[in-house]
Design a protein around this motif. Sequence first.
Motif, mmCIF file in Angstrom:
data_model
loop_
_atom_site.group_PDB
_atom_site.id
_atom_site.type_symbol
_atom_site.label_atom_id
_atom_site.label_comp_id
_atom_site.label_asym_id
_atom_site.label_seq_id
_atom_site.Cartn_x
_atom_site.Cartn_y
_atom_site.Cartn_z
ATOM 1 N N THR A 1 -31.672 -13.373 -11.800
ATOM 2 C CA THR A 1 -30.785 -13.367 -10.639
ATOM 3 C C THR A 1 -31.576 -13.649 -9.361
ATOM 4 O O THR A 1 -32.772 -13.356 -9.270
ATOM 5 C CB THR A 1 -30.053 -12.020 -10.471
ATOM 6 N N TYR A 2 -30.885 -14.238 -8.382
ATOM 7 C CA TYR A 2 -31.465 -14.449 -7.053
ATOM 8 C C TYR A 2 -30.784 -13.483 -6.100
ATOM 9 O O TYR A 2 -29.552 -13.390 -6.071
ATOM 10 C CB TYR A 2 -31.256 -15.893 -6.581
ATOM 11 N N THR A 3 -31.567 -12.760 -5.318
ATOM 12 C CA THR A 3 -31.015 -11.734 -4.433
ATOM 13 C C THR A 3 -31.017 -12.212 -2.985
ATOM 14 O O THR A 3 -32.043 -12.656 -2.463
ATOM 15 C CB THR A 3 -31.830 -10.429 -4.541
ATOM 16 N N ILE A 4 -29.847 -12.113 -2.349
ATOM 17 C CA ILE A 4 -29.712 -12.414 -0.925
ATOM 18 C C ILE A 4 -29.549 -11.081 -0.193
ATOM 19 O O ILE A 4 -28.608 -10.329 -0.447
ATOM 20 C CB ILE A 4 -28.489 -13.313 -0.656
ATOM 21 N N ARG A 5 -30.479 -10.803 0.713
ATOM 22 C CA ARG A 5 -30.437 -9.547 1.478
ATOM 23 C C ARG A 5 -30.226 -9.848 2.950
ATOM 24 O O ARG A 5 -30.910 -10.669 3.553
ATOM 25 C CB ARG A 5 -31.746 -8.774 1.309
#
Length: 239
Positions: A133-137
């Motif tokens: 998964t790619y996490t956008i914060r």
Amino acid sequence: MLRIAVCDDDKEAVVRHKSIAEQCLRECGCAGETLSYTASENLLYDITEDHFFFDLILLDIEMPGSSGMELAEKIRPCLPDVKIIFITSHIEYAIDAFELSVFRYVPKAEIEKRLAAAVRDAVKLIMLEEGKTYTIRTSSRLEKIPYKEIYYIERDGKNASMTTARGVSKVRKSLQKVYEELNAEEFIYIDRGCIVNMIHIMQIRHGMAVLKNGESLPVSRSHLQEVKEEINDYWGRHI
């Protein structure tokens, strides 16, 4: 756990193909269940009305009612990422199967030799696609996007715009920074301002990358040959 459907109007064929699929799951060390169908309408109903989910479908083309080709077209909107292995005695269907983005085509005359290999390769690919998964914060949200749901990422000013199965998400980072953070071989540049997930490319045609979601993206001339080689190399190593 992987879910596999086997659909063929020949009951003996269903039993044989189900046995092969289950053996392949054991060999790959993958938990799963296999459901059998002898009528295409029943499989279609379970998917479209009861919302059954399948990772892989072994599908006979020549069946009464809805043929395998027709069935594949009808279930794609419900299961856009499902892997389909067509089984048929008519080789002329192979071209149409490619247009439907079917994972593999297995002639009935070569079932014993080729079906197990096709199922094992499909299971390996499904396992490969899972988990990352790619996490956008941001200050107000945290969004995790599975790699397999990312179609492509484009430069959008100071942002990177990510088109996914859920919609469009933006991250305030450069395209190159997102590419480095993804750190995954399935993502490639097709243009200086666009990265595409190779698992969603159906074909390269007339200088365009045709994706499973129906979009076509231009491949720059300077990247065209490299893109073709990377796609061939990727599938050659994983399938």
